[in-house]
Write a protein that holds these residues in place. Structure first.
Motif, short mmCIF file in Angstrom:
data_model
loop_
_atom_site.label_atom_id
_atom_site.label_comp_id
_atom_site.label_asym_id
_atom_site.label_seq_id
_atom_site.Cartn_x
_atom_site.Cartn_y
_atom_site.Cartn_z
N UNK A 188 0.85 -1.24 -0.11
CA UNK A 188 0.20 0.21 -0.23
C UNK A 188 0.98 1.33 0.39
N UNK A 189 2.08 0.88 0.12
CA UNK A 189 2.82 2.41 0.16
C UNK A 189 3.54 2.88 -1.27
N UNK A 190 2.52 3.69 -2.29
CA UNK A 190 2.99 3.51 -3.82
C UNK A 190 3.84 4.59 -4.09
N UNK A 191 4.26 5.47 -2.72
CA UNK A 191 5.41 6.45 -2.83
C UNK A 191 6.60 5.71 -2.53
N UNK A 192 7.87 7.03 -3.19
CA UNK A 192 8.82 6.03 -3.16
C UNK A 192 9.48 6.59 -1.90
#
Length: 218
Positions: A188-192
């Protein structure tokens, strides 16, 4: 701010490392009877999503209340290693490209997707990290790594069979680092490179603690 909870709920009967104390809870006081509610909670220091302190595997190592909290709050690198089989070994060559520019102090989290098996017998047959992965990370100045499995090392079917072989623990905790286990929701962590917080309870002199691991985007 965006938040993603990376922690499993702590509840009675939840899956734990073979041989660890079971998680249990009961009401010690209730609103109808006492005017307030309080629960008695019984669990091991490594229940649910938790952090291992050096004392966990290093004789005389630092306990969890002496961990440098600044190491457990900071930029995280999520390394994606999908489509793994039971007991498959993740080697440095499999993750090198995703860690080529990793900086000292980064918290490195391995996303295998195995957390989907949490609570089932298959969860114990999780993939493992080869110790060379830990050694390369330590050489780069990484002192905290996390996994969405029960263990970065192999979990035995019967923990009472004798002393465990825990090479990743030996490397990381032996270097004064920490290991976060039983993470979930990494997909669910869709950022870098999110900001991660995984702070333990201040349990004096003990070897680990449950954490509320959270990924954040400010």
């Amino acid at each position: 701010m965006r938040l993603v909870d990376l922690s499993h709920p702590v509840e009675a009967g939840m899956q734990v490392f073979p041989g660890d104390p079971p998680v249990d809870s009961r009401l010690a006081a209730s609103v109808p009877r006492d005017g307030f509610q309080v629960a008695a909670l019984h669990l091991g220091t490594h229940s649910g999503t938790h952090v291992d302190a050096p004392l966990h595997t290093v004789d005389g190592g630092s306990p969890v209340d002496e961990l440098d909290l600044s190491r457990l709050v900071g930029t995280a690198r999520i390394v994606h290693v999908p489509d793994l089989q039971e007991h498959e070994v993740v080697r440095w060559e499999h993750v090198r490209a995703q860690l080529a520019d990793v900086r000292a102090g980064t918290i490195v989290l391995f996303r295998t997707g195995w957390s989907r098996h949490f609570g089932s017998p298959r969860y114990l047959a999780h993939p493992v990290l080869h110790v060379e992965v830990a050694e390369h990370l330590l050489s780069a100045g990484v002192r905290v790594l996390g996994v969405d499995t029960l263990n970065p090392d192999r979990t035995p079917d019967d923990a009472s069979a004798g002393p465990l072989e825990l090479p990743v623990h030996a490397a990381v905790l032996g270097a004064g680092g920490a290991i976060i286990e039983n993470l979930t929701n990494l997909h669910a962590v869709d950022w870098q490179d999110p900001l991660l917080s995984a702070l333990p309870l201040r349990l004096r002199g003990l070897d680990g603690s449950p954490v509320r691991a959270v990924a954040m985007q400010l």
